[in-house]
Design a protein around this motif. Structure first.
Motif, PDB file in Angstrom:
ATOM      1  N   ASP A   1       0.837  -1.184   0.000  1.00 25.22           N
ATOM      2  CA  ASP A   1       0.000   0.000   0.000  1.00 25.22           C
ATOM      3  C   ASP A   1       0.884   1.251   0.000  1.00 25.22           C
ATOM      4  O   ASP A   1       1.537   1.551   0.995  1.00 25.22           O
ATOM      5  CB  ASP A   1      -0.883  -0.034   1.260  1.00 25.22           C
ATOM      6  CG  ASP A   1      -1.751   1.207   1.397  1.00 25.22           C
ATOM      7  OD1 ASP A   1      -1.650   2.108   0.531  1.00 25.22           O
ATOM      8  OD2 ASP A   1      -2.506   1.292   2.367  1.00 25.22           O
TER       9      ASP A   1
ATOM     10  N   ASP B   1       0.312   4.402   0.247  1.00 19.68           N
ATOM     11  CA  ASP B   1      -0.009   5.384   1.300  1.00 19.68           C
ATOM     12  C   ASP B   1       0.666   5.011   2.616  1.00 19.68           C
ATOM     13  O   ASP B   1       1.281   5.846   3.279  1.00 19.68           O
ATOM     14  CB  ASP B   1      -1.520   5.435   1.560  1.00 19.68           C
ATOM     15  CG  ASP B   1      -2.281   6.119   0.441  1.00 19.68           C
ATOM     16  OD1 ASP B   1      -1.638   6.614  -0.503  1.00 19.68           O
ATOM     17  OD2 ASP B   1      -3.522   6.152   0.520  1.00 19.68           O
ATOM     18  N   GLU B   2       0.502   3.735   2.967  1.00 20.46           N
ATOM     19  CA  GLU B   2       1.020   3.259   4.254  1.00 20.46           C
ATOM     20  C   GLU B   2       2.551   3.369   4.299  1.00 20.46           C
ATOM     21  O   GLU B   2       3.123   3.834   5.291  1.00 20.46           O
ATOM     22  CB  GLU B   2       0.583   1.799   4.410  1.00 20.46           C
ATOM     23  CG  GLU B   2       0.629   1.269   5.826  1.00 20.46           C
ATOM     24  CD  GLU B   2       0.268  -0.218   5.826  1.00 20.46           C
ATOM     25  OE1 GLU B   2      -0.791  -0.585   5.259  1.00 20.46           O
ATOM     26  OE2 GLU B   2       1.071  -1.007   6.364  1.00 20.46           O
TER      27      GLU B   2
ATOM     28  N   LYS C   1       4.948   6.036   6.634  1.00 23.09           N
ATOM     29  CA  LYS C   1       6.034   5.567   7.509  1.00 23.09           C
ATOM     30  C   LYS C   1       7.279   6.430   7.325  1.00 23.09           C
ATOM     31  O   LYS C   1       7.998   6.724   8.277  1.00 23.09           O
ATOM     32  CB  LYS C   1       6.385   4.097   7.199  1.00 23.09           C
ATOM     33  CG  LYS C   1       5.467   3.116   7.895  1.00 23.09           C
ATOM     34  CD  LYS C   1       5.964   1.693   7.667  1.00 23.09           C
ATOM     35  CE  LYS C   1       4.867   0.699   8.018  1.00 23.09           C
ATOM     36  NZ  LYS C   1       5.050  -0.596   7.360  1.00 23.09           N
TER      37      LYS C   1
END
Ligand SMILES: [Zn+2]
Ligand SMILES: [Zn+2]
Length: 287
Positions: free
Chosen positions: A193, A195-196, A200
């Motif tokens: 993903d 976005d994830e 981070k």
């Protein structure tokens, strides 16, 4: 009450950004609801001072910018960014969002390219230190898709160890003194993903910033990383709101606001119209 300033000029909506359409065509109309909030104010950008320009850029470069057809908004774009920092430093506003007609981070001492003309953020730092003290410490978090080469060059020429430059781009690098970082974000496009993974890296950058003891925070905000745009990392539109919330929370905790968002790359009109008012609303809302 905490106050949010919006720096804008009608010419930013009239003249096209890059060569791809006109991303700000729906402004200022798209800000109407936002301006009903009691703590949101819109100010018109004024031209940057000639003296200040000469402290950052060469005479020759300034002349070339003035002749370049993409740089017709260069003076007011930089002027708004410089004034926003001043007014926040004076305590008149808690934070600000700066529209621009042309960008800044690809403008070095003697060159400019990539839709950038004058280096808005560096001009702002030089001016703020002159007016409010040369010990001032700045963070620049650059989430435009591309490496901020001009900003990095100028900070290096100034030997500026009081500015932490955190640049999310296409390389992994850290200066020996630990004040300049590049984070390679290109891989998020291909891994799970996006976005994830991207968030981070933003958290990692904010963690470094949390130890820097800054007075003032610039978010150099590009949305060219959005899926399908010219710097696409496959990011969704919602991820930009999450980045805004995290930066707002961070600056409320670490510098009592003192946050300035400076618009950078991104070409899509529909996304700009959806996203920018929401980002400003996040700045304006009390936690
Ligand atoms: Zn870019
Ligand atoms: Zn970089």
């Amino acid at each position: 009450m905490k106050k949010t300033a919006i720096f804008y000029h009608p010419s930013f909506s009239r003249r096209s950004y890059l060569t791809i359409g006109n991303r700000l065509a729906d402004f200022p109309a798209a800000l109407v609801d936002l301006l009903k909030l009691p703590n949101v104010y819109m100010l018109e950008c004024k031209p940057v001072s000639e003296d200040l320009l000469r402290k950052v850029h060469t005479e020759n470069m300034i002349k070339e910018v003035r002749l370049h057809p993409f740089c017709s908004t260069a003076d007011i774009s930089a002027g708004g960014v410089v004034e926003a920092t001043e007014l926040i430093m004076k305590g008149e506003y808690t934070n600000a969002f700066c529209f621009i007609g042309c960008g800044g981070h690809h403008a070095g001492r003697n060159y400019f390219w990539g839709a950038c003309c004058f280096n808005d953020v560096v001009l702002s730092i030089v001016n703020a230190r002159e007016k409010f003290g040369d010990k001032l410490r700045f963070v620049i978090l650059d989430t435009d898709a591309h490496h901020g080469d001009g900003t990095r060059e100028l900070l290096t020429l100034m030997n500026d160890k009081r500015t932490l430059h955190l640049c999310l781009c296409d390389r992994e690098w850290k200066s020996d003194d630990g004040t300049k970082y590049d984070f390679d974000v290109t891989w998020v496009y291909y891994n799970g993903d996006p976005d994830e993974q991207y968030l981070k890296i933003v958290d990692k950058a904010l963690d470094i910033a949390s130890r820097f003891k800054h007075d003032f925070f610039f978010w150099y905000f590009g949305f060219d990383t959005y899926k399908g745009d010219y710097g696409s990392l496959g990011l969704s539109r919602e991820v930009f709101l999450e980045i805004a919330r995290r930066i707002k929370r961070f600056t409320d905790d670490y510098s009592e606001g003192n946050l300035q968002v400076v618009l950078a790359g991104g070409s899509l009109r529909e996304l700009a119209t959806w996203l920018i008012p929401k980002v400003i609303k996040i700045l304006a809302l009390e936690e």
